[in-house]
Design a protein around this motif. Structure first.
Motif, PDB file in Angstrom:
ATOM      1  N   GLN A 134       0.864  -1.179   0.000  1.00 43.18           N
ATOM      2  CA  GLN A 134       0.000   0.000   0.000  1.00 43.18           C
ATOM      3  C   GLN A 134       0.901   1.228   0.000  1.00 43.18           C
ATOM      4  OE1 GLN A 134      -3.531  -0.227   2.767  1.00 43.18           O
ATOM      5  NE2 GLN A 134      -2.391  -2.033   3.508  1.00 43.18           N
ATOM      6  N   ASN A 185      -0.905  -3.610  -7.367  1.00 41.01           N
ATOM      7  CA  ASN A 185      -1.571  -4.867  -7.682  1.00 41.01           C
ATOM      8  C   ASN A 185      -1.314  -5.240  -9.138  1.00 41.01           C
ATOM      9  OD1 ASN A 185      -3.153  -7.144  -7.452  1.00 41.01           O
ATOM     10  ND2 ASN A 185      -5.062  -6.054  -7.863  1.00 41.01           N
ATOM     11  N   THR A 242      -3.010   0.574  -3.900  1.00 39.51           N
ATOM     12  CA  THR A 242      -2.319  -0.681  -3.601  1.00 39.51           C
ATOM     13  C   THR A 242      -1.660  -1.195  -4.875  1.00 39.51           C
ATOM     14  OG1 THR A 242      -3.877  -1.258  -1.845  1.00 39.51           O
ATOM     15  CG2 THR A 242      -2.602  -3.062  -2.795  1.00 39.51           C
TER      16      THR A 242
END
Length: 334
Positions: free
Chosen positions: A94, A141, A139
């Motif tokens: 994060q 990802n 985040t």
């Protein structure tokens, strides 16, 4: 008149806003003494809060940079006078940013190649006014990749990048760690940009040619003019970023050695591809692994292409391998 081919290519690949389609610049082949050690942008260390969020502070600022000995060039940079630090994160992190604008006019900061919500993307719809701070967060990802960050404002993207607002953003995952991953030692960023300089060393920002992207006759690598790099391991991973506004490059080595292409804009390939040259257009990235023997000397360069944006040849970086080269394992995947 410039050719129609030049018109078409530059209008499709350039980062918009500057001017020029000049393919008449002479080559620098055989003219570079390679006297300056290559600058390696520092990794920006985050602070980590009680929730595990990694916080990064980035300040866009004015400054001066000595590209040529004894001459100070007016530039922009992020946390410094030219370019920005390297951001390195892992998949699943994060992250949050404080992006402060101290350049005296509005700008943005865009995360080029990143998967993230639109409201965090930093496009023209998210202007950072002079003196203010923008606070995006998301985040990480996506798989390992070499991405980058730069302004992306309407009509002035090219100018703000040309003055120096750009940096590399590296995403790491477990698979990518099997490749050379010691940043600054066997994992080296190479941000390649062409510039035009006046006699007093300042940047020329406009020409009187067509408005499809400035083509410079002087090459900087990581903001270093005439650079050399000493390597101490037998396998080196280079992260290539074409940070130029219009010029395409056909990367390769003067001795014809081959290299392994291991990643492109989207991340790691399923298996390496052996090449002796590859082309990158503005904004594109690639990762290559190059093998060296003790005492090797080679010049990383750009070969001549057939289009208006890649017709010139340039020597970019001299690489010298130590006589006591550390043997490192071959790249592991097929």
């Amino acid at each position: 008149m410039k050719s129609l081919k030049c018109f078409i290519l530059l209008s499709t690949v350039t980062i918009m806003g500057l001017t020029g389609c000049n393919t008449d610049y002479t080559s620098n082949i055989g003219k570079q003494p390679f006297t300056n050690p290559l600058n390696i942008p520092e990794i920006l260390e985050p602070t980590i809060d009680e929730n595990g969020v990694k916080h990064f502070a980035l300040t866009m600022q004015e400054g001066t940079t000595e590209f040529f000995k004894g001459k100070q060039t007016k530039t922009w940079g992020i946390n410094g006078s030219y370019l920005g630090p390297t951001i390195r994160v892992e998949r699943g992190d994060q992250v949050a940013f404080d992006v402060t604008n101290n350049i005296g006019e509005p700008s943005t900061l865009h995360w080029h190649g990143m998967h993230l919500p639109a409201e965090m993307d930093g496009g023209p719809h998210q202007m950072i006014e002079a003196g203010s701070t923008w606070e995006p967060y998301w985040t990480i990802n996506q798989p390992a990749a070499t991405t980058w960050y730069h302004p992306h404002l309407h009509g002035k993207t090219a100018l703000h990048v040309y003055r120096g607002l750009a940096g590399m953003f590296i995403i790491v995952d477990e698979e990518s760690k099997s490749l050379p991953s010691n940043y600054g030692v066997n994992d080296i960023p190479l941000i390649i940009q062409d510039k035009l300089f006046s006699e007093d060393g300042n940047l020329i920002e406009k020409t009187d040619i067509e408005p499809f992207g400035l083509m410079g006759n002087t090459i900087l690598v990581n903001g270093t003019y005439d650079p050399y790099l000493e390597v101490k391991e037998s396998q080196i991973r280079f992260r290539l970023l074409n940070g130029s506004n219009a010029r395409a490059y056909h990367f390769g080595f003067d001795d014809g050695r081959t290299f392994q292409l291991v990643a492109n804009d989207a991340g790691l390939l399923d298996s390496p591809i052996e090449l002796d040259q590859m082309m990158l257009s503005p904004g594109e990235r690639a990762e290559i692994v190059v093998s060296f023997e003790p005492g090797d000397e080679t010049i990383f360069r750009s070969f001549k292409g057939e289009n208006g944006i890649d017709q010139n040849e340039f020597e970019l970086l001299k690489i010298v391998a130590s006589d006591n080269l550390k043997e490192t394992k071959e790249i592991p995947y097929e």
